[in-house]
Design an enzyme around this catalytic site. Structure first.
Site, PDB file in Angstrom:
ATOM      1  N   ARG A 197     105.887 -83.398 -67.101  1.00 16.05           N
ATOM      2  CA  ARG A 197     104.873 -83.310 -68.151  1.00 16.05           C
ATOM      3  C   ARG A 197     103.848 -82.256 -67.740  1.00 16.05           C
ATOM      4  NH1 ARG A 197     105.497 -89.004 -67.307  1.00 16.05           N
ATOM      5  NH2 ARG A 197     106.342 -90.088 -69.140  1.00 16.05           N
ATOM      6  N   LYS A 252     102.234 -91.055 -66.041  1.00 15.76           N
ATOM      7  CA  LYS A 252     101.398 -91.899 -66.898  1.00 15.76           C
ATOM      8  C   LYS A 252     101.163 -93.265 -66.248  1.00 15.76           C
ATOM      9  CE  LYS A 252     102.420 -89.982 -71.466  1.00 15.76           C
ATOM     10  NZ  LYS A 252     102.951 -90.282 -72.816  1.00 15.76           N
ATOM     11  N   HIS A 255     105.946 -79.110 -73.072  1.00 16.67           N
ATOM     12  CA  HIS A 255     106.708 -80.292 -73.487  1.00 16.67           C
ATOM     13  C   HIS A 255     108.064 -79.897 -74.068  1.00 16.67           C
ATOM     14  CE1 HIS A 255     106.313 -84.606 -73.551  1.00 16.67           C
ATOM     15  NE2 HIS A 255     106.918 -84.648 -74.727  1.00 16.67           N
ATOM     16  N   ARG A 289     110.373 -79.664 -71.262  1.00 15.40           N
ATOM     17  CA  ARG A 289     110.738 -81.035 -70.850  1.00 15.40           C
ATOM     18  C   ARG A 289     111.858 -81.564 -71.760  1.00 15.40           C
ATOM     19  NH1 ARG A 289     108.780 -85.959 -68.432  1.00 15.40           N
ATOM     20  NH2 ARG A 289     108.606 -87.693 -69.890  1.00 15.40           N
ATOM     21  N   HIS A 346     110.321 -92.379 -67.958  1.00 18.09           N
ATOM     22  CA  HIS A 346     110.214 -93.268 -69.120  1.00 18.09           C
ATOM     23  C   HIS A 346     110.336 -94.713 -68.661  1.00 18.09           C
ATOM     24  CE1 HIS A 346     111.694 -89.964 -72.129  1.00 18.09           C
ATOM     25  NE2 HIS A 346     110.412 -89.876 -71.859  1.00 18.09           N
TER      26      HIS A 346
END
Length: 308
Positions: free
Chosen positions: A155, A179, A250, A253, A276
């Site tokens: 990211r 994240k 992105h 990605r 994820h």
């Protein structure tokens, strides 16, 4: 709601916690804007947080559609921000209940991410260096950024915050903080390794302190490179390569995920590399190769073909 806490104070407290959880500045600004809009809507109707009902949420989102012509995805983003804020407020006993918890909008089918083919990515990454020495140094830094974005599916915030101590050149591994402050270890390729090593030879010339805690990517003044600066440099290098696309981190990605799935068929491995938490998020990339799907079916299903 507990006495002494105004909605805007609660919002500030919530945002501070989200920042501690390593949310990006872009995400925090979006949260602040969306929840502030909702709190302002409640204030015009003299609604205390404990007085809010599902009908108020529906009216708020309806006003967004009427006055701003927002798309379904934008409404889902706003609702998600309000729901998370209210969930936090309920858990902290600042609200008696969360009226957004069971509130749902009809979801439209999720669009597939745009892609750039492998040849075009190679055209960008393998373009010749500029003529001037100063621009050559800039290109070495930018190439290292591009290679890592595509090599490991990082990211924007992850490549921006990458530190020298996070790069293991011997094993070709990156330690990534993603994240929610979650850490993962991902591999990077030989071309990315060479690009980063060439860039780090320039690093001391830019007044960068070559210490483990230092950011890998810096400006010519030795300061950490900002997110907007990275975005602009990625776009510029695509333009310099003569590629007529709006390239952004992105998108690289997305390309990493789709190209990896197309060649490996390993959804779980790609999920791990992307960071994820939910496999459903990764499954958006499974459109990549229907021919392979048909081939697997023909080979594996006991009644796919007639027995000789």
């Amino acid at each position: 709601m507990l006495e002494g806490f105004e909605p805007q104070v609660l919002l500030s407290m919530w945002l501070k916690e989200r920042k501690i959880q390593n949310q990006s500045e872009h995400t925090l600004h979006a949260y602040e804007r969306d929840v502030s809009d909702f709190l302002a809507f409640c204030a015009t109707r003299n609604l205390n947080l404990n007085d809010i009902e599902s009908a108020d949420l529906r009216e708020f989102l309806g006003s967004k559609v009427e006055h701003q012509q927002l798309s379904s995805s934008s409404l889902q983003r706003i609702l998600s921000a309000v729901r998370q804020f209210m969930k936090w407020a309920e858990q902290g006993q600042y609200m008696a209940f969360n009226p957004a918890d069971d509130f749902q909008l009809k979801r439209q089918s999720r669009p597939l991410p745009g892609l750039v083919d492998i040849e075009t990515v190679n055209q960008i990454l393998d373009q010749p260096a500029p003529a001037s020495e100063a621009q050559q140094q800039m290109w070495l830094r930018d190439k290292a950024i591009l290679e890592l974005l595509y090599s490991s599916g990082l990211r924007l915030a992850e490549v921006q915050s990458l530190r020298i101590k996070d790069v293991d050149f011997n094993r070709q591994l990156l330690r990534i903080t993603g994240k929610g402050n979650k850490t993962r270890v991902v591999p990077f390729g030989v071309k990315a390794k060479d690009a980063v090593m060439q860039w780090l030879q320039i690093y001391p010339l830019w007044h960068g302190d070559f210490v483990p805690e230092a950011n890998v990517f810096i400006t010519q003044k030795g300061n950490p490179l900002g997110a907007r600066q990275i975005e602009n440099r990625v776009k510029l290098q695509a333009q310099r390569a003569g590629v007529n696309i709006d390239l952004h981190p992105h998108l690289l990605r997305h390309c990493f995920a789709s190209h990896m799935l197309s060649n490996s068929r390993d959804l779980r491995a790609v999920q791990e590399m992307l960071g994820h938490s939910n496999l459903t998020t990764t499954q958006i990339y499974t459109h990549v190769d229907f021919d392979h799907l048909a081939q697997v079916y023909d080979q594996a299903h006991p009644r796919a073909q007639l027995k000789k």
